[in-house]
Design an enzyme around this catalytic site. Structure first.
Site, short mmCIF file in Angstrom:
data_model
loop_
_atom_site.label_atom_id
_atom_site.label_comp_id
_atom_site.label_asym_id
_atom_site.label_seq_id
_atom_site.Cartn_x
_atom_site.Cartn_y
_atom_site.Cartn_z
N HIS A 61 0.82 -1.22 0.00
CA HIS A 61 0.00 0.00 0.00
C HIS A 61 0.85 1.27 0.00
CE1 HIS A 61 0.97 0.91 4.20
NE2 HIS A 61 0.84 -0.39 4.45
N GLU A 63 1.94 5.18 1.19
CA GLU A 63 2.28 5.70 2.53
C GLU A 63 1.01 5.96 3.34
OE1 GLU A 63 5.15 9.25 3.85
OE2 GLU A 63 3.14 9.92 3.33
N TRP A 115 0.53 6.74 9.65
CA TRP A 115 1.51 6.29 10.65
C TRP A 115 2.85 5.91 10.03
CZ3 TRP A 115 -1.18 3.13 15.16
CH2 TRP A 115 -2.00 4.01 15.87
N ARG A 149 -5.93 1.03 4.29
CA ARG A 149 -4.79 1.56 3.54
C ARG A 149 -4.45 0.66 2.34
NH1 ARG A 149 -3.06 -0.37 8.51
NH2 ARG A 149 -1.20 -1.71 8.61
N GLU A 193 -1.45 -6.84 7.73
CA GLU A 193 -0.09 -6.62 8.21
C GLU A 193 0.18 -7.48 9.44
OE1 GLU A 193 2.83 -6.26 7.94
OE2 GLU A 193 3.35 -4.14 7.83
N ARG A 194 1.43 -7.73 9.68
CA ARG A 194 1.85 -8.39 10.92
C ARG A 194 1.31 -7.60 12.12
NH1 ARG A 194 8.25 -8.15 12.19
NH2 ARG A 194 8.21 -8.82 14.36
N TYR A 200 1.59 -6.00 15.53
CA TYR A 200 2.72 -5.55 16.34
C TYR A 200 2.44 -5.51 17.84
CZ TYR A 200 6.31 -4.50 12.88
OH TYR A 200 7.30 -4.62 11.94
N ARG A 251 11.41 -5.81 14.53
CA ARG A 251 10.91 -5.35 13.22
C ARG A 251 11.32 -6.26 12.07
NH1 ARG A 251 12.45 0.56 11.78
NH2 ARG A 251 11.02 0.09 10.08
N ARG A 252 12.54 -6.77 12.09
CA ARG A 252 13.09 -7.38 10.88
C ARG A 252 13.32 -8.89 10.97
NH1 ARG A 252 11.82 -4.38 7.17
NH2 ARG A 252 13.30 -5.46 5.85
N HIS A 262 0.68 -5.52 2.65
CA HIS A 262 1.48 -4.75 3.60
C HIS A 262 2.94 -5.21 3.58
CE1 HIS A 262 -2.36 -3.31 5.32
NE2 HIS A 262 -2.77 -4.50 4.92
N ASN A 316 5.06 -6.48 5.78
CA ASN A 316 5.43 -7.77 6.34
C ASN A 316 4.61 -8.93 5.80
OD1 ASN A 316 7.69 -7.44 8.34
ND2 ASN A 316 6.30 -5.84 9.06
#
Length: 206
Positions: free
Chosen positions: A8, A10, A13, A57, A83-84, A86, A110-111, A153, A155
């Site tokens: 997506h 920007e 957030w 988004r 998305e993952r 968080y 994050r990675r 997304h 992730n």
């Protein structure tokens, strides 16, 4: 058959450098422009069906892309492509979180492939929902000879790219999925990757 993946545009957030996850945050004006650009870049490809997450988004990005392409296709929305998650980090500024927990810890959250953020999903957890959906739904359409567009997304797409390209857990932390940049795979009838192009404005691919 072509399989096209687009992260997506920007979001609000993204711009504020916050962890977003499953929070439903809208696109920025820049994000809408990125979606339009993605539509222009893939205009030459036939699209038969599109998949997206249930988060706005991604769904708005898909709507803008299809409008820019001037096509209408069946759209499947599923939270498997979300998305993952968080967890406790959602809504927190990434720089502030790094100051509190340390840069290395936040980078791992994050990675990395298997490390979970507090109360959230690791990339491995994310892959356990994205890849079965990808294999059972998206790749089935590819196998039927359809060209498929997937808008999701950073992730959720990273976990799918990891599967398509057979990327190891050691190498996946270095894979980036930029916002609004189409990744075009040419797939065989056996659902194996034949070719990959990453499209950009300057020359159409790199």
């Amino acid at each position: 058959m072509h399989l096209i993946l687009v992260r997506h545009g920007e979001s609000l957030w993204n711009r504020e450098n916050r962890f977003t996850g499953w929070v439903d945050v809208p696109l920025t004006e820049k994000g809408r422009e990125e979606a339009k650009r993605a539509g222009k870049l893939i205009k030459g490809y036939r699209i038969d069906v599109a998949y997206t997450s249930v988060l706005s988004r991604a769904t708005e990005t898909l709507d803008i892309i299809l409008e820019e392409m001037g096509v209408k296709v069946p759209i499947i929305r599923d939270q498997a492509l979300n998305e993952r998650h968080y967890g406790n980090l959602q809504g927190l500024n990434k720089e502030e979180t790094a100051r509190i927990y340390g840069e290395e810890q936040v980078k791992a959250w994050r990675r990395s492939y298997s490390i979970r953020p507090p109360g959230g999903e690791s990339l491995e957890d994310t892959q356990k929902r994205t890849v079965p959906f990808f294999k059972n739904c998206i790749l089935m359409d590819v196998k039927l000879g359809k060209n498929v567009l997937v808008v999701a997304h950073g992730n959720s797409l990273r976990s799918i790219v990891m599967y398509i390209e057979n990327i190891s857990p050691e190498k996946i932390p270095f894979v980036e999925i930029p916002t609004g940049v189409p990744i075009v795979y040419l797939m065989s009838k056996e659902n194996k990757m034949i070719d990959k192009k990453v499209l950009n404005e300057s020359n159409g691919q790199n």
